[in-house]
Design an enzyme around this catalytic site. Sequence first.
Site, PDB file in Angstrom:
ATOM      1  CE  LYS A  57      -0.746   0.261   5.015  1.00 22.24           C
ATOM      2  NZ  LYS A  57      -0.057   1.518   5.294  1.00 22.24           N
ATOM      3  CB  THR A  58       3.967   2.294   1.812  1.00 23.07           C
ATOM      4  OG1 THR A  58       3.391   1.859   3.040  1.00 23.07           O
ATOM      5  CG2 THR A  58       4.690   3.602   2.049  1.00 23.07           C
TER       6      THR A  58
ATOM      7  CG  ASP B 181      -1.235   4.778   5.196  1.00 20.96           C
ATOM      8  OD1 ASP B 181      -1.852   3.794   4.733  1.00 20.96           O
ATOM      9  OD2 ASP B 181      -0.096   4.677   5.696  1.00 20.96           O
ATOM     10  CD  GLU B 182      -2.278   1.667   8.542  1.00 21.51           C
ATOM     11  OE1 GLU B 182      -3.324   0.976   8.551  1.00 21.51           O
ATOM     12  OE2 GLU B 182      -1.139   1.163   8.494  1.00 21.51           O
TER      13      GLU B 182
ATOM     14  CD  GLN C 282      -3.437  -5.137   8.213  1.00 27.01           C
ATOM     15  OE1 GLN C 282      -2.420  -4.974   8.884  1.00 27.01           O
ATOM     16  NE2 GLN C 282      -3.432  -5.018   6.898  1.00 27.01           N
TER      17      GLN C 282
ATOM     18  NE  ARG D 267       1.583  -7.665  10.898  1.00 23.45           N
ATOM     19  CZ  ARG D 267       1.245  -6.939   9.851  1.00 23.45           C
ATOM     20  NH1 ARG D 267       2.058  -6.019   9.405  1.00 23.45           N
ATOM     21  NH2 ARG D 267       0.104  -7.135   9.230  1.00 23.45           N
TER      22      ARG D 267
END
Length: 670
Positions: free
Chosen positions: A28-29, A214-215, A245, A603
């Site tokens: 996503k970044t 973002d987020e 998330q 993770r």
Amino acid sequence: MRLNDAQQSAVEYVSGPCLVLAGAGSGKTRVITNKIAYLVNTCGYKPSQIAAVTFTNKAAREMKERVALTLGKKASRGLKVSTFHTLGLNIIKKHVGTLGYKSGFSLFDDKDTFSLLNDLTLEHYDGDKDALQALMTRISNWKNELIVPEVAIKHASEPLLAEQAAFYKEYSRHLKAYNALDFDDLILLPTLLFIQYEEIRQLWRNKIRYLLVDEYQDTNTSQYQLVKLLVGERARFTVVGDDDQSIYSWRGAQPKNLLLLKEDFPSLKLIKLEQNYRSSGRILHTANILIQNNPHVFEKRLFSDLSYGEPLKVLVAKNEEHEAEKVVAEMLAHRFMRDTQYKQYAILYRGNHQSRVFEKVLMKNRIPYKISGGTSFFGRAEIKDIMAYLRLLTNHEDDNALLRIVNTPHRGIGRASLAKIGEFANAHQCTLFEAMCHKGLSSVLPGNAFQSIQTFIRLIIETKYNMQRGEAVDVLRDFIKHLGFEEWLYAQSASPKAAEMAMANVSTLFSWVKDMLKGDALEAPMSLAEIVQRLTLRDMMERGEDSDEADQIQLMTLHASKGLEFPFVFMVGMEEGLLPHQSSIDEDNIEEERRLAYVGITRAQEQLFFSIARERRQMGELIEPEPSRFLYELPHDDIEWEWHKKQDTDEQRKQKAQKGIANLKNLFSD
């Protein structure tokens, strides 16, 4: 690496509102940074017309650095990349007069707020810290929901809410009088400003022509409204998020904001990023199966082109001490066989208190580690205080240690007295401790302060003497009790629970020191001076400047691990009551706990281990926890429980032995 089709589509869609549903590890970044570059290089936007917001300073800084690398520093000049709160602060600064404040306003942190509310409620609460904490939380929730004091008072449906709403009004009145804002005001005030003043709203819409968030799943009500007001009818924005998330409901995050977008912006384009570049196929498969147990606003299924990978393992321990030993032993064996580095491993847990026992085992085995996303054991104020006492007991010349604890707990030795002692020490060219022992000190200090200093000095000298000639453990225990440290903690902590946890940390440190003083089968008894050196070195390593690059195991909460990745992950304490947490079980909030487990699982890049204990101490009681329901929700064929472990074949044992011998040879040749 070129973008995949979904990523490319997310970058190039700029003609309307866009929601990028970005699964864990889906890049996503890269999409956000490439989209900013696309807006500038292809669409003709100036960097100053683009704003990107996220939730932490670290995330904002990293995004800014990546954009600068993609666009070039000069070309990206003027781009606004910040947290929500920094954006809010900048808006407030531009319109401070309209809001009724003077320039140069103050920002209140939690301690300032607590102190002001304590003053305002003294007659009602008499300093009751639990009631004050509840009031702080209530006021914060009202602000995040855009509820001003007058509305809170009008709609208070029960006596407690009416009382809290009245205090909210008083608190707001005092903040205004002090020309001060608190953290929640940084979103509340700009949002109210945009609602009330169309010309200011239009000014900022012209200033920010394209917005990226973002987020997005972590936004609360006020943040969503701020976004909505900023983008207006033109709706040139991209929000990136993942409902799977969303793990911050306790601080107001609303996953339903993803659904609201579709209602408020009917032309919203949805783009799903489902290819994961991080984890093995097996890890992703188990994560997908787990999260399917939650209801979904948007369906998605992560996939990976990486190999399927090894089974996930569940380690079973007798108790929490055995769990820590077992996890560390498994990690050491794994590291030896794979010839890996410490920094490739992470130990993740639900609550910060779980780290203590792992820190002890890691320290005992001289394994470097770093606590991330939370205060490390040695970073806690109460541990720093007791360590300062131990340092002073072993070295009277340690002025820093003395200054930290000379008035902790309070002894009536104020700053003015300490300044005079410092001047006296300089004049006589001696340490502060020597100055305090000097008879001539009485000539420069008031009588009460001098007596307090003498009592303090006598306590330190007598304790050191008694430790040298008697049972050091008993002397040290009596010393901590004599300090009145526990009573002092309860008097100055924010709540009885906080004091209890702080005292538990002190007890843990004492038990470590006691074990080192006595020694065991692995280590000879140590003197207090040697123990202090060992623990101080541990603390210094923890605070090392290059800690991000240092070869050390990462310890962190599951919440803190979000956005990170590690080749090998241990998720510890996978039990009912820990994960899912008991409070979430009681509040029927299992879905968020499942999302938290999903975050932990995703993770891991190559291998994932879980651990459980058959017995565990909880609030002083010994309990026998059940394995977490989440373990049973994972696909059975992909999980290897220790008690069901398949025996290696002769060929597998032979291969492992050969690999171990090869690694041993490499070790000796190095």
